[in-house]
Design an enzyme around this catalytic site. Structure first.
Site, short mmCIF file in Angstrom:
data_model
loop_
_atom_site.label_atom_id
_atom_site.label_comp_id
_atom_site.label_asym_id
_atom_site.label_seq_id
_atom_site.Cartn_x
_atom_site.Cartn_y
_atom_site.Cartn_z
N GLY A 11 0.89 -1.19 0.11
CA GLY A 11 0.00 -0.17 -0.01
C GLY A 11 0.84 1.18 -0.12
O GLY A 11 1.84 1.33 0.82
N ARG A 21 13.18 10.88 -2.78
CA ARG A 21 14.14 11.79 -2.95
C ARG A 21 15.51 11.86 -2.27
O ARG A 21 16.33 12.23 -2.82
CB ARG A 21 13.41 13.07 -2.49
CG ARG A 21 14.19 14.62 -2.46
CD ARG A 21 13.45 15.68 -2.16
NE ARG A 21 14.52 16.89 -1.83
CZ ARG A 21 15.16 16.96 -0.63
NH1 ARG A 21 14.95 16.30 0.36
NH2 ARG A 21 15.97 18.10 -0.58
N ARG A 72 0.98 -4.79 -5.21
CA ARG A 72 1.22 -6.10 -4.48
C ARG A 72 1.37 -7.26 -5.64
O ARG A 72 0.53 -7.24 -6.44
CB ARG A 72 -0.30 -6.18 -3.82
CG ARG A 72 -0.48 -5.05 -2.98
CD ARG A 72 -1.86 -5.24 -2.14
NE ARG A 72 -2.22 -4.14 -1.38
CZ ARG A 72 -1.74 -3.78 -0.35
NH1 ARG A 72 -0.75 -4.19 0.30
NH2 ARG A 72 -2.24 -2.70 0.39
N CYS A 73 2.48 -7.92 -5.50
CA CYS A 73 2.91 -8.81 -6.55
C CYS A 73 3.10 -10.21 -5.98
O CYS A 73 3.96 -10.38 -5.35
CB CYS A 73 4.21 -8.35 -6.93
SG CYS A 73 4.97 -9.36 -8.29
N ASP A 128 -0.54 1.79 8.47
CA ASP A 128 -1.12 0.97 9.49
C ASP A 128 -0.06 1.20 10.70
O ASP A 128 -0.64 0.69 11.66
CB ASP A 128 -0.92 -0.43 8.90
CG ASP A 128 -1.64 -0.82 7.74
OD1 ASP A 128 -1.81 -1.65 7.08
OD2 ASP A 128 -2.61 0.22 7.42
N MET A 170 -8.74 2.63 8.26
CA MET A 170 -8.01 1.47 7.88
C MET A 170 -7.10 0.90 8.99
O MET A 170 -6.91 1.39 10.08
CB MET A 170 -7.37 2.04 6.58
CG MET A 170 -7.95 1.92 5.20
SD MET A 170 -6.75 2.38 3.83
CE MET A 170 -7.86 2.08 2.44
N GLY A 171 -6.22 0.06 8.54
CA GLY A 171 -5.07 -0.45 9.58
C GLY A 171 -4.88 -1.91 9.52
O GLY A 171 -4.18 -2.50 10.11
O1 F6P Z 1 -1.67 -1.63 4.32
C1 F6P Z 1 -2.19 -0.42 4.16
C2 F6P Z 1 -3.69 -0.36 3.80
O2 F6P Z 1 -4.10 0.79 3.56
C3 F6P Z 1 -4.34 -1.18 4.69
O3 F6P Z 1 -4.92 -0.32 5.89
C4 F6P Z 1 -5.67 -1.63 4.06
O4 F6P Z 1 -6.46 -2.77 4.54
C5 F6P Z 1 -4.91 -2.16 2.88
O5 F6P Z 1 -3.98 -1.27 2.57
C6 F6P Z 1 -5.92 -1.72 1.73
O6 F6P Z 1 -5.13 -2.29 0.56
P1 F6P Z 1 -5.48 -1.81 -0.96
O7 F6P Z 1 -4.94 -0.64 -1.17
O8 F6P Z 1 -4.73 -2.95 -2.03
O9 F6P Z 1 -6.95 -1.96 -1.01
#
Ligand code: F6P
Length: 324
Positions: A11, A21, A72-73, A128, A170-171
């Site tokens: 993320g 930078r 995310r790979c 997070d 989120m988190g």
């Molecule tokens: O890891 C950061 C994060 O924002 C989490 O808080 C959240 O659950 C996840 O990424 C969401 O993932 P994506 O942006 O792939 O939907």
């Protein structure tokens, strides 16, 4: 240590560009070649990247997101995927690698480091704030400020209509954003994965809250053990007949926005530290901040931070308005 590659993974987080930078400028200071890999490990196994110069980063510290992209790979977690990545790094004659991301990013980097015997330094970048070994991750402070500002706005309308709001933050499976935004927004009820949620107790808190104050806001961490806000609202509704209860999922606005000064300084400091560590011949380390000092943490001892929020929960508890 001549050519240093760097990438952002997982993320995105505000402040990543400050780190980018800083990596580029520090490399150039030491006559190293900074090589940006696009879109994280996806770009690495597809062979996408290029050498960067000062002009590429001269106006990015104030930008949210990451100017070199992220992804995310899943393929990278396969031997074949990493084989393609190693081939690319070898072709580009990369001498050291800096990866900016979360614990999943570091797990991939450790595998790559072993299979290719390339020095690796990690920089913790995720909103997070859930990585063991560092007090803060890049992006957390900005996201926290975004949540607090959003709750201030929700409080305006909740007070006007005397409504109950469940605000989901989120988190992933960590409660840092939830607990700190509750402290920063004077919210008395917060649901976090680290604490068992009692639905009947929550209903009681909402009822007593409503009797005396205009707005009732409950912060729900998306990974709470009782479920996210969509699940929780269905669980409490039967007990709150006639109560106008709303749900706000803050979602990805928590990931954007111009980085706070704290995250810019954190990203800048960690980027510089990472390049210095590679030049000094270190590897398998994560740059971290502990007690306000930038330092190193062993990447072999990485993982999710198991957080103890008791002190913060005690403060919230002791600030509950007993006049109700
Ligand atoms: O890891 C950061 C994060 O924002 C989490 O808080 C959240 O659950 C996840 O990424 C969401 O993932 P994506 O942006 O792939 O939907």
């Amino acid at each position: 240590m001549k050519k240093i590659a760097f990438l952002t993974s997982g993320g995105d987080a505000p402040g990543m560009n400050a780190a980018i930078r800083s990596i580029v400028q520090t490399c150039l200071h030491f006559n190293c070649i900074p090589f940006a890999i696009y879109d994280g490990y996806q770009g690495m196994l597809e062979g996408r990247g290029r050498i960067m110069e000062s002009k590429d980063v001269e106006n990015c510290i104030q930008l949210g997101g990451t100017i070199i992209g992220t992804a995310r790979c899943k393929e990278f977690m396969t031997l074949e995927g990493r084989g393609k990545a190693i081939e690319f790094l070898r072709k580009e004659e990369i001498d050291g690698l800096i990866v900016i991301g979360g614990d999943g990013t570091f797990a991939g980097a450790m595998l790559l480091g072993k299979e290719m015997n390339i020095p690796i330094i990690g920089i913790p970048g995720t909103i997070d704030n859930d990585i063991k070994g560092t007090d803060y991750t890049i992006g957390f402070d900005t996201a926290l400020n975004t949540v607090v500002a959003s709750i201030d706005k929700i409080r305006d309308t909740a007070s006007s209509h005397h409504r109950v709001f469940l605000v989901e933050v989120m988190g992933k499976d960590a409660g840092s954003l939830a607990i700190d935004s509750a402290l920063g927004s004077a919210i008395e009820t917060v649901l976090i994965p680290e604490e068992q949620t009692d639905i009947l107790k929550l209903v009681q808190q909402i009822k007593s809250n409503r009797e005396n104050i205009k707005a009732t806001i409950v912060i729900v961490a998306e990974g709470d053990d009782a479920g996210n806000s969509s699940i929780i609202i269905e669980k409490v509704k039967p007990y709150l007949e006639g109560v106008d209860i709303k749900q706000t999922i803050l979602g990805h606005i928590q990931r954007g926005g111009s980085p706070s000064a704290f995250d810019r300084i954190l990203g800048t400091s960690m980027g510089n530290f990472a390049v210095n560590e590679l030049i000094a011949g270190n590897t398998n380390k994560m740059v971290s901040i502990k007690n306000n000092k930038v330092c190193l943490h062993d990447l072999n001892n990485i993982g999710k931070l198991s957080q103890d929020f008791n002190q913060k929960l005690r403060i919230i508890e002791e600030l509950v308005d007993l006049s109700k």
